[in-house]
Design an enzyme around this catalytic site. Structure first.
Site, PDB file in Angstrom:
ATOM      1  N   SER A 148      65.905 -67.893  87.674  1.00 20.51           N
ATOM      2  CA  SER A 148      66.941 -67.288  86.833  1.00 20.51           C
ATOM      3  C   SER A 148      66.516 -67.408  85.378  1.00 20.51           C
ATOM      4  O   SER A 148      65.734 -68.297  85.022  1.00 20.51           O
ATOM      5  CB  SER A 148      68.260 -68.040  87.035  1.00 20.51           C
ATOM      6  OG  SER A 148      69.195 -67.697  86.028  1.00 20.51           O
TER       7      SER A 148
ATOM      8  N   TYR B 153      73.083 -76.044  87.564  1.00 18.52           N
ATOM      9  CA  TYR B 153      72.441 -74.797  87.992  1.00 18.52           C
ATOM     10  C   TYR B 153      71.227 -74.493  87.118  1.00 18.52           C
ATOM     11  O   TYR B 153      70.159 -74.131  87.621  1.00 18.52           O
ATOM     12  CB  TYR B 153      73.455 -73.655  87.921  1.00 18.52           C
ATOM     13  CG  TYR B 153      72.919 -72.312  88.398  1.00 18.52           C
ATOM     14  CD1 TYR B 153      72.795 -72.039  89.759  1.00 18.52           C
ATOM     15  CD2 TYR B 153      72.563 -71.310  87.488  1.00 18.52           C
ATOM     16  CE1 TYR B 153      72.317 -70.808  90.197  1.00 18.52           C
ATOM     17  CE2 TYR B 153      72.094 -70.083  87.924  1.00 18.52           C
ATOM     18  CZ  TYR B 153      71.967 -69.830  89.275  1.00 18.52           C
ATOM     19  OH  TYR B 153      71.500 -68.614  89.701  1.00 18.52           O
TER      20      TYR B 153
HETATM   21  N1  LIG Z   1      73.528 -62.684  90.548  1.00 16.17           N
HETATM   22  C1  LIG Z   1      72.852 -63.055  89.452  1.00 16.17           C
HETATM   23  O1  LIG Z   1      73.169 -62.635  88.326  1.00 16.17           O
HETATM   24  C2  LIG Z   1      71.674 -63.994  89.580  1.00 16.17           C
HETATM   25  C3  LIG Z   1      70.961 -64.303  88.426  1.00 16.17           C
HETATM   26  C4  LIG Z   1      69.862 -65.132  88.498  1.00 16.17           C
HETATM   27  C5  LIG Z   1      69.483 -65.648  89.729  1.00 16.17           C
HETATM   28  N2  LIG Z   1      70.193 -65.366  90.853  1.00 16.17           N
HETATM   29  C6  LIG Z   1      69.739 -65.955  92.112  1.00 16.17           C
HETATM   30  O2  LIG Z   1      69.533 -64.929  93.059  1.00 16.17           O
HETATM   31  C7  LIG Z   1      69.646 -65.496  94.374  1.00 16.17           C
HETATM   32  C8  LIG Z   1      70.560 -64.629  95.201  1.00 16.17           C
HETATM   33  O3  LIG Z   1      71.887 -64.742  94.657  1.00 16.17           O
HETATM   34  P1  LIG Z   1      72.919 -63.536  94.566  1.00 16.17           P
HETATM   35  O4  LIG Z   1      73.234 -63.295  93.165  1.00 16.17           O
HETATM   36  O5  LIG Z   1      72.442 -62.408  95.414  1.00 16.17           O
HETATM   37  O6  LIG Z   1      74.225 -64.230  95.163  1.00 16.17           O
HETATM   38  P2  LIG Z   1      74.790 -64.275  96.632  1.00 16.17           P
HETATM   39  O7  LIG Z   1      75.833 -65.350  96.613  1.00 16.17           O
HETATM   40  O8  LIG Z   1      75.173 -62.911  97.050  1.00 16.17           O
HETATM   41  O9  LIG Z   1      73.521 -64.744  97.491  1.00 16.17           O
HETATM   42  C9  LIG Z   1      73.211 -66.074  97.727  1.00 16.17           C
HETATM   43  C10 LIG Z   1      72.789 -66.176  99.179  1.00 16.17           C
HETATM   44  O10 LIG Z   1      72.367 -67.516  99.467  1.00 16.17           O
HETATM   45  C11 LIG Z   1      72.827 -67.809 100.769  1.00 16.17           C
HETATM   46  N3  LIG Z   1      72.915 -69.248 100.956  1.00 16.17           N
HETATM   47  C12 LIG Z   1      73.703 -70.125 100.280  1.00 16.17           C
HETATM   48  N4  LIG Z   1      73.513 -71.365 100.759  1.00 16.17           N
HETATM   49  C13 LIG Z   1      72.596 -71.261 101.757  1.00 16.17           C
HETATM   50  C14 LIG Z   1      71.993 -72.189 102.626  1.00 16.17           C
HETATM   51  N5  LIG Z   1      72.262 -73.510 102.557  1.00 16.17           N
HETATM   52  N6  LIG Z   1      71.096 -71.744 103.538  1.00 16.17           N
HETATM   53  C15 LIG Z   1      70.788 -70.429 103.606  1.00 16.17           C
HETATM   54  N7  LIG Z   1      71.315 -69.496 102.805  1.00 16.17           N
HETATM   55  C16 LIG Z   1      72.223 -69.917 101.892  1.00 16.17           C
HETATM   56  C17 LIG Z   1      74.192 -67.146 100.845  1.00 16.17           C
HETATM   57  O11 LIG Z   1      74.565 -66.961 102.196  1.00 16.17           O
HETATM   58  C18 LIG Z   1      73.923 -65.829 100.145  1.00 16.17           C
HETATM   59  O12 LIG Z   1      73.460 -64.846 101.042  1.00 16.17           O
HETATM   60  C19 LIG Z   1      70.151 -66.935  94.178  1.00 16.17           C
HETATM   61  O13 LIG Z   1      69.059 -67.810  94.236  1.00 16.17           O
HETATM   62  C20 LIG Z   1      70.724 -66.904  92.778  1.00 16.17           C
HETATM   63  O14 LIG Z   1      70.756 -68.181  92.194  1.00 16.17           O
HETATM   64  C21 LIG Z   1      71.281 -64.540  90.810  1.00 16.17           C
END
Ligand SMILES: NC(=O)c1ccc[n+]([C@@H]2O[C@H](COP(=O)([O-])OP(=O)(O)OC[C@H]3O[C@@H](n4cnc5c(N)ncnc54)[C@H](O)[C@@H]3O)[C@@H](O)[C@H]2O)c1
Length: 229
Positions: A105, A118
């Site tokens: 991120s 985080y």
């Molecule tokens: N949305 C944003 O703006 C953003 C920004 C920077 C980074 N990210 C990162 O992108 C990645 C995806 O996040 P997102 O935004 O799509 O959110 P999201 O909540 O839709 O996806 C997160 C996923 O992680 C899975 N997950 C959580 N705990 C788990 C576990 N113990 N075992 C297996 N799977 C698990 C959830 O089921 C979900 O599918 C994450 O690592 C998040 O930190 C997101």
């Protein structure tokens, strides 16, 4: 084909790996995308001051952050990247074109206010990416990370959209600090992903922390998931 596994559960990861081995053969590409935050690793206020102390009973200050909440975030993001890598990257040895892509991120570069656990956890993914890229390089496995800006997803939807579908103040703050003035769309990351996993295009790209959908420095926003699973 979707196979369920908790990224913190070795038995489930091993089982998933065995199913994939039987059906598809050894893993070529590993994308470590599981991640998220926890409200107990998040301060209520953006800044700590005397006013915060006056209303302390209703607020979570830095000094009250819960060890279990922070542990949840660090484990999910950091260990949740390392453990699947231990299970699936083993299958890449001998492949010479194996590739690991970690999802970090922009928090890892500029820690956002309110979410120290985080931010720290995502920084640890960057550090691990660079460490592993060196450690495992002699067997031809490349390790890179995409450090994304802001996308409207399940983990932040409630904080970014009001009930009537309009953007919250927090979302507007993000737009003010994002040159394109909007959230990213997941399909806009596909090009970066395909580029980084394609050995012909990026066979010499290793240990890169790719900042995709860059935002301005010192952005003053927060980002936590209200209902961690
Ligand atoms: N949305 C944003 O703006 C953003 C920004 C920077 C980074 N990210 C990162 O992108 C990645 C995806 O996040 P997102 O935004 O799509 O959110 P999201 O909540 O839709 O996806 C997160 C996923 O992680 C899975 N997950 C959580 N705990 C788990 C576990 N113990 N075992 C297996 N799977 C698990 C959830 O089921 C979900 O599918 C994450 O690592 C998040 O930190 C997101």
């Amino acid at each position: 084909m979707g196979i369920n596994a908790d990224v913190l559960n070795i038995a489930q990861l091993t089982n998933a790996n065995e199913i994939i081995l039987n059906k598809l053969g050894p893993c070529d590409i590993l994308i470590n995308g599981a991640g998220g935050n926890h409200p107990k690793g998040t301060t209520t206020k953006e800044y700590f001051n005397e006013e915060v102390l006056d209303h302390k009973e209703n607020l979570l200050t830095f000094f009250d952050l819960d060890a279990e909440g922070m542990e949840f975030v660090i484990n999910l993001n950091f260990l949740g990247t390392i453990l699947p890598t231990q299970i699936f990257a083993r299958e890449m040895i001998g492949n010479k074109e194996g590739v690991i892509l970690n999802i970090s991120s922009m928090n890892a570069f500029t820690p956002l206010i309110k979410i120290p656990a985080y931010s720290g956890a995502k920084a640890s993914i960057n550090n691990f990416t660079q460490w592993l890229a060196v450690h495992i390089s002699k067997v031809g496995i490349r390790v890179n990370a995409i450090s994304t800006g802001f996308f409207l997803t399940g983990q932040n939807e409630k904080l970014l959209l009001n009930e009537d579908g309009s953007y919250t103040e927090r979302a507007k703050k993000i737009f003010d600090h994002t040159p394109m003035g909007r959230f990213g769309k997941s399909e806009e990351l596909i090009g970066t992903l395909l580029w980084l996993i394609d050995h012909n295009s990026t066979g010499f790209v290793n240990g890169l922390l790719f900042l995709s959908m860059g935002v301005f420095q010192n952005i003053q926003v927060f980002n936590y998931r209200e209902n961690p699973k």
